[in-house]
Design an enzyme around this catalytic site. Structure first.
Site, PDB file in Angstrom:
ATOM      1  N   ARG A   1       0.801  -1.223   0.000  1.00 53.73           N
ATOM      2  CA  ARG A   1       0.000   0.000   0.000  1.00 53.73           C
ATOM      3  C   ARG A   1       0.839   1.281   0.000  1.00 53.73           C
ATOM      4  O   ARG A   1       0.357   2.343   0.375  1.00 53.73           O
ATOM      5  CB  ARG A   1      -0.976   0.022   1.184  1.00 53.73           C
ATOM      6  CG  ARG A   1      -2.025  -1.081   1.148  1.00 53.73           C
ATOM      7  CD  ARG A   1      -2.934  -0.978  -0.079  1.00 53.73           C
ATOM      8  NE  ARG A   1      -3.913  -2.047  -0.093  1.00 53.73           N
ATOM      9  CZ  ARG A   1      -3.721  -3.232  -0.655  1.00 53.73           C
ATOM     10  NH1 ARG A   1      -2.570  -3.489  -1.274  1.00 53.73           N
ATOM     11  NH2 ARG A   1      -4.646  -4.165  -0.636  1.00 53.73           N
TER      12      ARG A   1
ATOM     13  N   SER B   1     -11.950   0.646   2.161  1.00 52.05           N
ATOM     14  CA  SER B   1     -11.284   0.170   3.389  1.00 52.05           C
ATOM     15  C   SER B   1     -10.544   1.334   4.031  1.00 52.05           C
ATOM     16  O   SER B   1      -9.642   1.916   3.419  1.00 52.05           O
ATOM     17  CB  SER B   1     -10.309  -0.959   3.057  1.00 52.05           C
ATOM     18  OG  SER B   1     -11.002  -2.081   2.566  1.00 52.05           O
TER      19      SER B   1
ATOM     20  N   GLU C   1      -5.897   4.386   5.467  1.00 54.81           N
ATOM     21  CA  GLU C   1      -5.542   4.335   4.050  1.00 54.81           C
ATOM     22  C   GLU C   1      -5.812   5.642   3.312  1.00 54.81           C
ATOM     23  O   GLU C   1      -5.045   6.015   2.431  1.00 54.81           O
ATOM     24  CB  GLU C   1      -6.297   3.194   3.349  1.00 54.81           C
ATOM     25  CG  GLU C   1      -5.697   1.830   3.576  1.00 54.81           C
ATOM     26  CD  GLU C   1      -6.126   0.820   2.507  1.00 54.81           C
ATOM     27  OE1 GLU C   1      -6.388   1.246   1.369  1.00 54.81           O
ATOM     28  OE2 GLU C   1      -6.188  -0.370   2.818  1.00 54.81           O
TER      29      GLU C   1
END
Length: 348
Positions: A164, A241, A342
């Site tokens: 990520r 998410s 995120e």
């Protein structure tokens, strides 16, 4: 180049929160990107680059400078050394590109179907889902370097991809404007059926799933978790998410296992990179009191996906941050793990 003033940013995001920006430019060419950068610098304006708006939380004060929405479109294909290369404009909708690749029977991004946002955002956080991530297929990234004012074509290795993350959201955050991404896919390749949800979906099939089968399955799975944008669905007013799955060192995982055992629980997990373990952030949240359907005023947790904070209607950025911090504090108190968000936070 058209410069618009006082443009509301909330409608340009999937979360639907955030106040206006002072200026907004939608750049459809590399030349227009350069003009927007020049305008911002000439007027002493802070610059923020907006993609598809799917991974953002815009502040309740908006953005005091110029928001640059990169809208460069186009998909060009060529074959090279047995691979199919797709050069894709940063403003192309990501799922449209995936559909194009699958239609061409090219493997490598089929498990990333249904992810909202634009192509330009995918290298930034090394977008991944259902057993694939873009780091596996990105051949190169064309970017405008705000530091030297030049165009740079960077190979995948130079992007520094990790779970990520990339140089674009870590060491060189804010330095580059992504203009085009080239993906190297496998013609006539087999779909990747490794993720548990996909294995379960195809259990009992008497034929090998095709790329099209896999894309359709992923989209159905995402829809069942409100991870597919459907107009009018309250559970889709989110940034997807909200927290990253923590990757733990062996000793951290051992401590977590002990805490779980003391509560009569078993942690669902799977091996991650370098002998570490990646633990489900959704499981941590649910076992800290934040299950599906949890509500706190105008915000809450999706009824379909325990990792998605949702705007239940008329929520503010402050509402979202308050719930984010509440979840982080509870998880840390109970499990000793800090959850990393995120989304990108703009204007805070």
């Amino acid at each position: 180049m058209v410069i618009r003033e006082s443009v509301p940013l909330g409608p340009l995001t999937t979360f639907k929160v955030g106040r206006p920006t002072r200026y907004l430019v939608e750049a459809k060419t590399i030349t227009e990107v350069g003009k927007a950068v020049t305008f911002a610098r000439a007027h002493g304006l802070s610059l923020f680059v907006l993609g598809g708006g799917s991974n953002l939380v815009i502040s309740d004060t908006g953005w005091p400078g110029l928001v640059l929405k990169v809208a460069i479109s186009g998909i060009e294909e060529r074959n090279e050394n047995g691979r199919s290369l797709f050069e894709v404009g940063a403003g192309e909708e990501w799922d449209n590109f995936v559909a194009r690749a699958v239609t061409r029977n090219c493997a490598g991004v089929e498990c990333l179907s249904g992810i909202p946002g634009n192509v330009g955002g995918t290298p930034i956080q090394n977008v991944g889902a259902y057993g694939q991530e873009v780091a596996e297929t990105i051949e190169s990234v064309l970017a405008w370097d705000l530091k030297d004012g030049q165009l740079h074509e960077m190979c995948g290795e130079a992007c520094g991809f990790k779970y990520r993350t990339s140089i674009f959201n870590t060491t060189d955050r804010g330095r580059y404007i992504i203009l085009r991404v080239t993906y190297a896919l496998v013609p006539q390749g087999e779909p990747r059926i490794q993720y548990a949800d996909l294995k379960q979906h195809f259990a009992g099939w008497h034929k090998t799933p095709t790329l099209t089968d896999t894309r359709e399955a992923v989209r159905r799975i995402r829809a069942s978790k409100a991870m597919l944008i459907i107009p009018g669905d309250e559970d889709c007013r989110s940034a997807g998410s909200f927290f990253k799955n923590p990757v733990l060192a062996p000793e951290q995982y051992e401590e977590l296992t002990k805490r779980a055992a003391a509560k009569g629980l078993q942690i669902p997990s799977y091996p991650a990179l370098e002998a570490q373990r990646k633990v489900s952030a959704a499981w941590l949240g649910e076992n800290s009191g934040f299950g599906k359907g949890y509500s706190h005023g105008r915000v809450g947790i999706s009824r379909k996906h325990a990792l998605a904070i949702v705007n239940r209607g008329a929520a503010t950025a402050a509402d979202i941050l308050a719930l984010k911090e509440h979840i982080q504090q509870r998880v840390e108190d109970i499990w000793g793990i800090h959850l990393e968000p995120e989304p990108v936070f703009v204007g805070f």
